[in-house]
Design an enzyme around this catalytic site. Structure first.
Site, PDB file in Angstrom:
ATOM      1  N   GLU A  67      21.660 -64.353  29.803  1.00  0.00           N
ATOM      2  CA  GLU A  67      23.113 -64.369  29.927  1.00  0.00           C
ATOM      3  C   GLU A  67      23.582 -65.769  30.294  1.00  0.00           C
ATOM      4  OE1 GLU A  67      24.785 -60.321  31.591  1.00  0.00           O
ATOM      5  OE2 GLU A  67      23.169 -61.034  32.878  1.00  0.00           O
ATOM      6  N   ASP A 123      27.985 -50.343  37.657  1.00  0.00           N
ATOM      7  CA  ASP A 123      27.218 -51.502  38.127  1.00  0.00           C
ATOM      8  C   ASP A 123      28.014 -52.774  37.829  1.00  0.00           C
ATOM      9  OD1 ASP A 123      25.101 -52.319  39.618  1.00  0.00           O
ATOM     10  OD2 ASP A 123      23.721 -52.547  37.934  1.00  0.00           O
ATOM     11  N   CYS A 129      43.160 -42.729  41.773  1.00  0.00           N
ATOM     12  CA  CYS A 129      43.891 -43.618  40.881  1.00  0.00           C
ATOM     13  C   CYS A 129      44.764 -44.563  41.697  1.00  0.00           C
ATOM     14  CB  CYS A 129      44.733 -42.814  39.897  1.00  0.00           C
ATOM     15  SG  CYS A 129      43.725 -42.027  38.633  1.00  0.00           S
TER      16      CYS A 129
END
Length: 151
Positions: free
Chosen positions: A42, A91, A139
């Site tokens: 990455e 994650d 929410c």
């Protein structure tokens, strides 16, 4: 997993109204082999503090009232809704709004019988993670900006 998470992040940004503010982006992942072994690499994320916002079991790890934390919950909620409740990107971790190394929990652990491979990877906590998120998520204003249904 990275490509799917990136796609969700890009789509959420496109759907977000101006009031939403800054949104998440995933680093690019490159695939290769070294000495016959498959590897992924990455891009390096610049910054000082690497943080985990949501664990792969859906536990919110950090400050649960800051914008980044609230937006990380909204992103997970968004992925759940936009996948027709078939998966959730978890994650969530990185530096600021730059994320890397996602996990995906899917509604079904395998396609087929017990000999079929596990979807995504062994970090897929499937129904357990999804049920934890649905049960514990409240929410917030960012969910409302995206007009996500209440859980």
């Amino acid at each position: 997993m990275n490509a799917l998470a990136r796609n969700f992040a890009q789509n959420m940004q496109l759907e977000s109204p101006m009031e939403f503010g800054k949104s998440f982006a995933y680093t690019k992942v490159y695939f290769s082999t070294i000495n016959g072994e498959c590897v992924t690499i990455e891009n390096y994320i610049e910054g000082e503090t690497f943080e985990k916002y949501i664990n792969n079991d859906s536990l919110v790890c950090g400050d649960d009232v800051g914008d980044i934390s609230l937006k990380s919950e909204t992103f997970a909620h968004y992925t759940y809704e936009r996948s027709n409740k078939q998966l959730i990107v978890l994650d969530l971790q990185g530096i600021g709004y730059n994320l890397c190394d996602p996990e995906i929990a899917s509604a079904h652990l395998r396609v087929g019988d017990e000999t079929s491979p596990i979807l995504f990877c062994y970090g897929n906590l499937h129904e357990t993670a999804i049920n934890n998120f649905v049960t514990n998520h409240c929410c917030n204003k960012f969910c409302r900006f995206l007009q996500l249904p209440d859980m």
